[in-house]
Scaffold this active site. Structure first.
Site, PDB file in Angstrom:
ATOM      1  N   HIS A  93     -12.700 -26.153 -36.987  1.00  0.00           N
ATOM      2  CA  HIS A  93     -12.202 -25.998 -35.612  1.00  0.00           C
ATOM      3  C   HIS A  93     -11.917 -27.390 -35.050  1.00  0.00           C
ATOM      4  O   HIS A  93     -12.220 -28.406 -35.675  1.00  0.00           O
ATOM      5  CB  HIS A  93     -13.272 -25.313 -34.750  1.00  0.00           C
ATOM      6  CG  HIS A  93     -13.322 -23.838 -34.963  1.00  0.00           C
ATOM      7  ND1 HIS A  93     -12.980 -22.942 -34.002  1.00  0.00           N
ATOM      8  CD2 HIS A  93     -13.653 -23.114 -36.062  1.00  0.00           C
ATOM      9  CE1 HIS A  93     -13.096 -21.715 -34.477  1.00  0.00           C
ATOM     10  NE2 HIS A  93     -13.520 -21.792 -35.733  1.00  0.00           N
ATOM     11  N   SER A 110      -7.552 -16.389 -28.415  1.00  0.00           N
ATOM     12  CA  SER A 110      -8.888 -16.658 -27.851  1.00  0.00           C
ATOM     13  C   SER A 110      -9.214 -15.577 -26.822  1.00  0.00           C
ATOM     14  O   SER A 110      -8.337 -14.800 -26.425  1.00  0.00           O
ATOM     15  CB  SER A 110      -8.895 -18.028 -27.167  1.00  0.00           C
ATOM     16  OG  SER A 110      -8.067 -17.986 -26.014  1.00  0.00           O
ATOM     17  N   ASP A 114      -4.997 -25.984 -31.435  1.00  0.00           N
ATOM     18  CA  ASP A 114      -4.550 -25.405 -30.174  1.00  0.00           C
ATOM     19  C   ASP A 114      -4.068 -26.508 -29.227  1.00  0.00           C
ATOM     20  O   ASP A 114      -2.943 -26.484 -28.730  1.00  0.00           O
ATOM     21  CB  ASP A 114      -5.712 -24.615 -29.537  1.00  0.00           C
ATOM     22  CG  ASP A 114      -5.298 -23.866 -28.283  1.00  0.00           C
ATOM     23  OD1 ASP A 114      -4.117 -23.940 -27.908  1.00  0.00           O
ATOM     24  OD2 ASP A 114      -6.147 -23.191 -27.684  1.00  0.00           O
ATOM     25  N   ASP A 160     -10.227 -15.614 -31.991  1.00  0.00           N
ATOM     26  CA  ASP A 160     -10.831 -16.945 -32.018  1.00  0.00           C
ATOM     27  C   ASP A 160     -12.058 -16.943 -31.089  1.00  0.00           C
ATOM     28  O   ASP A 160     -11.962 -16.545 -29.922  1.00  0.00           O
ATOM     29  CB  ASP A 160      -9.765 -17.932 -31.503  1.00  0.00           C
ATOM     30  CG  ASP A 160     -10.103 -19.378 -31.737  1.00  0.00           C
ATOM     31  OD1 ASP A 160     -10.895 -19.667 -32.650  1.00  0.00           O
ATOM     32  OD2 ASP A 160      -9.546 -20.231 -31.008  1.00  0.00           O
ATOM     33  N   HIS A 161     -13.195 -17.374 -31.597  1.00  0.00           N
ATOM     34  CA  HIS A 161     -14.427 -17.487 -30.795  1.00  0.00           C
ATOM     35  C   HIS A 161     -14.853 -16.187 -30.099  1.00  0.00           C
ATOM     36  O   HIS A 161     -15.141 -16.189 -28.894  1.00  0.00           O
ATOM     37  CB  HIS A 161     -14.311 -18.612 -29.754  1.00  0.00           C
ATOM     38  CG  HIS A 161     -14.209 -19.970 -30.370  1.00  0.00           C
ATOM     39  ND1 HIS A 161     -15.287 -20.628 -30.889  1.00  0.00           N
ATOM     40  CD2 HIS A 161     -13.139 -20.782 -30.574  1.00  0.00           C
ATOM     41  CE1 HIS A 161     -14.896 -21.798 -31.388  1.00  0.00           C
ATOM     42  NE2 HIS A 161     -13.593 -21.911 -31.219  1.00  0.00           N
TER      43      HIS A 161
HETATM   44  O1  G3H Z   1     -11.263 -23.170 -29.371  1.00  0.00           O
HETATM   45  C1  G3H Z   1     -10.777 -22.773 -28.331  1.00  0.00           C
HETATM   46  C2  G3H Z   1      -9.334 -22.552 -28.169  1.00  0.00           C
HETATM   47  O2  G3H Z   1      -8.659 -23.775 -28.070  1.00  0.00           O
HETATM   48  C3  G3H Z   1      -9.035 -21.592 -27.054  1.00  0.00           C
HETATM   49  O3  G3H Z   1      -9.113 -22.135 -25.800  1.00  0.00           O
HETATM   50  O4  G3H Z   1     -10.287 -20.428 -24.376  1.00  0.00           O
HETATM   51  O5  G3H Z   1      -8.743 -22.157 -23.380  1.00  0.00           O
HETATM   52  O6  G3H Z   1      -7.806 -20.266 -24.707  1.00  0.00           O
HETATM   53  P1  G3H Z   1      -8.998 -21.182 -24.485  1.00  0.00           P
HETATM   54  P1  13P Z   2      -8.311 -28.116 -30.734  1.00  0.00           P
HETATM   55  O1  13P Z   2      -8.774 -28.106 -29.317  1.00  0.00           O
HETATM   56  O2  13P Z   2      -8.659 -29.412 -31.416  1.00  0.00           O
HETATM   57  O3  13P Z   2      -6.849 -27.814 -30.867  1.00  0.00           O
HETATM   58  O4  13P Z   2      -9.112 -26.968 -31.517  1.00  0.00           O
HETATM   59  C1  13P Z   2      -8.719 -25.636 -31.414  1.00  0.00           C
HETATM   60  C2  13P Z   2      -9.721 -24.694 -31.968  1.00  0.00           C
HETATM   61  O5  13P Z   2     -10.680 -25.028 -32.625  1.00  0.00           O
HETATM   62  C3  13P Z   2      -9.492 -23.258 -31.695  1.00  0.00           C
HETATM   63  O6  13P Z   2     -10.544 -22.467 -32.156  1.00  0.00           O
HETATM   64 ZN    ZN Z   3     -12.450 -23.438 -32.022  1.00  0.00          ZN
END
Ligand code: G3H
Ligand code: 13P
Ligand code: ZN
Length: 330
Positions: free
Chosen positions: A232, A56, A277, A93-94
């Site tokens: 997701h 991420s 995650d 991711d994102h």
């Molecule tokens: O979808 C989001 C992921 O769980 C990443 O989360 O930005 O706290 O690393 P983070």
């Molecule tokens: P969760 O928070 O349900 O684990 O989802 C993670 C996610 O979508 C990361 O992009």
């Molecule tokens: Zn996500």
């Protein structure tokens, strides 16, 4: 410029085509540190599962992109050393802008997500198209998103969800050229997906949340037959780890995740990537809290990170085998 091909990584194209046909989903597990990465690789090698290593924007800030790239290269070599070369993807991711996606592509990522879901439809199309045009020059695959997931994590925030509109998906995929599409059908980010009040109890007293909108998924599949779909927010929030955290000094709210049976059902459809995650965070935190509570004089990080890594590995193996169906597919 570093090409992912020189790191031993692959993009998602062949992997997704096989998963859609085979009725299973590839695990996309987030990592931020060595123990999480070791657990993911050990679990996926032992179950012979392909895997997507997700980074991420928060992970990039936390761990440094150069370190992460070399950790992914090391992960490929580690899998080889463990005796089985599973296909490994390094995925952003994102990603929230063209610049962030470009930086990752230039730094050896084999796949990126451009998340334009907070933008207007036209802006989402434009930025996604721009990322695809750049990424495809280097054979990097791109995930786009339509619809909005609720949930709050470090850098991924939305108060309310909006389901994906099936009437938009053909236009979006045609105009952008994305390789896969993340959709919103009732999952959400984070460990607090549903409160007990939003759920019903089954005969065994287990809380069952409102079901995912499989009707929307079916409509999307009808419009885009065989096109790779991504889910997701697919943590199941294992109650054993919530309990472990709270029994050893933590204070988590009661919360319910996505039931494993529903994820299994989704994995049998065109859903070919399932993002997890939060469950890793819960397993790791629960185990570390337990060890430190039971052994208050312990101060060697290996003595609590080691058991946490073992708990993560067990959990990922279970998901690959019993939920996503990716075991044996590498
Ligand atoms: O979808 C989001 C992921 O769980 C990443 O989360 O930005 O706290 O690393 P983070
Ligand atoms: P969760 O928070 O349900 O684990 O989802 C993670 C996610 O979508 C990361 O992009
Ligand atoms: Zn996500």
């Amino acid at each position: 410029m570093t090409s992912y091909k020189d790191l031993g990584l692959v993009n998602t194209r062949a992997m997704f085509a096989k998963a859609v046909k085979g009725g299973y989903a590839i695990p996309a597990y987030n990592f931020n540190n060595m123990e999480q990465l070791q657990a993911i690789i050990m679990a996926c090698v032992e179950t012979k599962s392909p895997v997507i290593l997700q980074v991420s924007r928060g992970a990039r800030d936390y761990a440094n992109i150069n370190l992460l790239r070399n950790m992914a290269r090391g992960a490929c070599e580690y899998a080889h050393e463990l005796g089985y070369d599973i296909p490994i993807v390094l995925h952003l991711d994102h990603g929230n802008s063209f610049e962030v996606c470009k930086e990752c592509i230039d730094n050896g990522f084999s796949s990126v997500m451009i998340d334009g879901s907070a933008l207007s439809y036209e802006e989402n199309v434009a930025v996604t198209r721009k990322v695809v045009e750049y990424a495809h020059q280097f054979d990097v695959t791109v995930e786009g998103e339509l619809g909005v997931l609720a949930g709050i994590e470090d850098e991924v925030q939305a108060a309310e969800s909006h389901y994906t509109r099936p009437e938009d998906v053909i236009d979006f995929v045609e105009k952008t050229g994305v390789d896969s599409l993340a959709i919103s059908i009732g999952t959400s980010h984070g460990a607090n997906k549903f409160t007990p009040e939003q759920c019903k109890r089954n005969a065994d007293g287990i809380l069952i949340p409102p079901p995912l909108r499989f009707d929307i998924l079916a409509e999307i599949e009808k419009k885009l037959p065989g096109f790779p779909i991504v889910l997701h927010g697919s943590s199941s929030v294992p109650q054993e780890f919530v309990k472990m955290i709270n029994e050893h000094g933590g204070k988590l709210k009661d919360s319910v995740g996505i039931p494993e049976e529903q994820l299994r059902q989704a994995a049998k459809s065109a859903v070919c990537k399932i993002n997890i995650d939060s469950d890793g965070r819960l397993a790791m935190t629960g185990t570390i809290r337990r060890v430190l509570d039971e052994k208050p004089s312990e101060f060697d990080p290996r003595k609590y990170l080691g058991p946490a890594r073992e708990a993560l590995k067990e959990m990922y193996m279970h998901k690959n085998r019993d939920v996503l169906g990716s075991a044996g597919q590498a």
